[in-house]
Write an enzyme that holds these catalytic residues in place. Structure first.
Site, short mmCIF file in Angstrom:
data_model
loop_
_atom_site.label_atom_id
_atom_site.label_comp_id
_atom_site.label_asym_id
_atom_site.label_seq_id
_atom_site.Cartn_x
_atom_site.Cartn_y
_atom_site.Cartn_z
N HIS A 19 0.95 -1.39 -0.11
CA HIS A 19 0.04 -0.03 -0.08
C HIS A 19 0.88 1.40 -0.19
O HIS A 19 0.60 2.16 -0.87
CB HIS A 19 -0.86 0.07 1.20
CG HIS A 19 -1.88 -0.77 1.43
ND1 HIS A 19 -2.03 -1.88 2.55
CD2 HIS A 19 -2.68 -1.66 0.69
CE1 HIS A 19 -2.86 -2.51 2.43
NE2 HIS A 19 -3.47 -2.40 1.24
N LYS A 43 -17.84 -6.41 7.66
CA LYS A 43 -16.73 -7.08 7.74
C LYS A 43 -16.13 -6.89 9.17
O LYS A 43 -16.53 -6.09 9.87
CB LYS A 43 -15.45 -5.89 7.01
CG LYS A 43 -15.50 -6.42 5.61
CD LYS A 43 -14.10 -6.03 5.08
CE LYS A 43 -13.81 -6.27 3.63
NZ LYS A 43 -12.64 -6.01 3.04
N ARG A 92 -2.09 -6.52 -7.98
CA ARG A 92 -1.09 -7.54 -7.68
C ARG A 92 -1.06 -8.71 -8.78
O ARG A 92 -0.08 -9.03 -8.95
CB ARG A 92 -1.12 -7.84 -6.25
CG ARG A 92 -0.76 -7.00 -5.09
CD ARG A 92 -1.25 -7.58 -3.92
NE ARG A 92 -2.86 -7.66 -3.88
CZ ARG A 92 -3.29 -7.96 -2.72
NH1 ARG A 92 -2.80 -8.26 -1.61
NH2 ARG A 92 -4.69 -7.60 -2.63
N SER A 130 -2.58 -7.97 3.21
CA SER A 130 -2.86 -7.63 4.81
C SER A 130 -3.57 -9.20 5.24
O SER A 130 -3.39 -9.42 6.53
CB SER A 130 -4.13 -6.74 4.85
OG SER A 130 -3.64 -5.46 4.23
P1 ADP Z 1 -9.81 -3.78 0.30
O1 ADP Z 1 -10.32 -4.44 1.59
O2 ADP Z 1 -10.76 -2.74 -0.57
O3 ADP Z 1 -9.24 -4.98 -0.71
P2 ADP Z 1 -7.16 -3.32 0.94
O4 ADP Z 1 -6.63 -2.49 2.25
O5 ADP Z 1 -6.70 -4.61 1.32
O6 ADP Z 1 -8.64 -3.21 0.60
O7 ADP Z 1 -6.32 -2.73 -0.15
C1 ADP Z 1 -6.60 -1.59 -0.87
C2 ADP Z 1 -5.95 -1.50 -2.25
O8 ADP Z 1 -4.56 -1.83 -2.08
C3 ADP Z 1 -6.41 -2.37 -3.33
O9 ADP Z 1 -6.50 -1.77 -4.56
C4 ADP Z 1 -5.48 -3.52 -3.16
O10 ADP Z 1 -5.48 -4.23 -4.48
C5 ADP Z 1 -4.20 -2.82 -2.88
N1 ADP Z 1 -3.04 -3.51 -2.41
C6 ADP Z 1 -3.32 -4.46 -1.45
N2 ADP Z 1 -2.00 -5.08 -1.26
C7 ADP Z 1 -1.18 -4.52 -2.15
C8 ADP Z 1 0.41 -4.70 -2.43
N3 ADP Z 1 0.99 -5.68 -1.92
N4 ADP Z 1 0.77 -4.03 -3.50
C9 ADP Z 1 0.00 -3.25 -4.11
N5 ADP Z 1 -1.36 -2.91 -4.06
C10 ADP Z 1 -1.95 -3.70 -2.94
#
Ligand code: ADP
Length: 154
Positions: A19, A43, A92, A130
């Site tokens: 992120h 959630k 990803r 995450s």
């Molecule tokens: P959500 O619950 O909406 O999936 P996340 O917090 O998991 O939210 O992710 C937010 C954004 O960050 C999403 O677009 C996800 O694809 C992106 N994301 C998550 N992990 C990575 C990573 N390792 N590299 C790049 N983008 C990521």
């Protein structure tokens, strides 16, 4: 020209280096990025909202172009409220792509003035999620390599 404001929406449970990388690279495209933690009542989160927010604030402490906020409801409605014309998301792998494509196209139908920008993850961060970070924490493992230093667990 008006200020280019992007919303980077997500759960950030917790924020990871993936992120962080998307936000830093996003700064090359946008004047301001609002990291917006969506509150989805269906959630179950691992970290409480205040904790997820403070991890992000510590990570980007001193960066005037990056803001952190929380929101309820549709992302496009939040974007309108804060005058953002862009939604930033990270990609990803192919399953992220399919998921993001569907959301982006439906958002576009509802709010054509808001453009979704999908940024490919840097290869060194593409395996980080995450979900896996939470699993490692639950099992007392060390997640230092996967999360920014703003994520202080102790
Ligand atoms: P959500 O619950 O909406 O999936 P996340 O917090 O998991 O939210 O992710 C937010 C954004 O960050 C999403 O677009 C996800 O694809 C992106 N994301 C998550 N992990 C990575 C990573 N390792 N590299 C790049 N983008 C990521």
């Amino acid at each position: 020209m008006s200020k280019k404001i992007a919303v980077f929406p997500g759960s950030f449970d917790p924020i990871t280096k993936g992120h962080e990388d998307i936000v830093k690279r996003g700064l090359l495209l946008f004047d301001e990025i609002i990291i917006a933690i969506g509150e989805n009542s269906t959630k179950n989160y691992f970290f409480p909202l205040e904790k997820r927010k403070s991890f992000i604030e510590k990570t980007f402490n001193g960066e005037s172009k990056i803001k952190t906020d929380t929101y309820n409801g549709l992302t496009i409605d939040y974007c309108k409220k804060v005058n953002a014309n862009f939604i930033l998301r990270g990609l990803r792998n192919p399953s992220d792509f399919e998921f993001e494509k569907a959301i982006a196209q439906m958002n576009r139908t509802m709010a054509p003035e808001i453009e979704t920008v999908l940024m490919l993850t840097a290869p060194e961060f593409s395996a980080i999620s995450s979900t896996i970070v939470r699993d490692i924490i639950r099992n007392n493992g060390d997640v230092k390599q996967f999360v920014p230093s703003g994520v202080e667990l102790k």
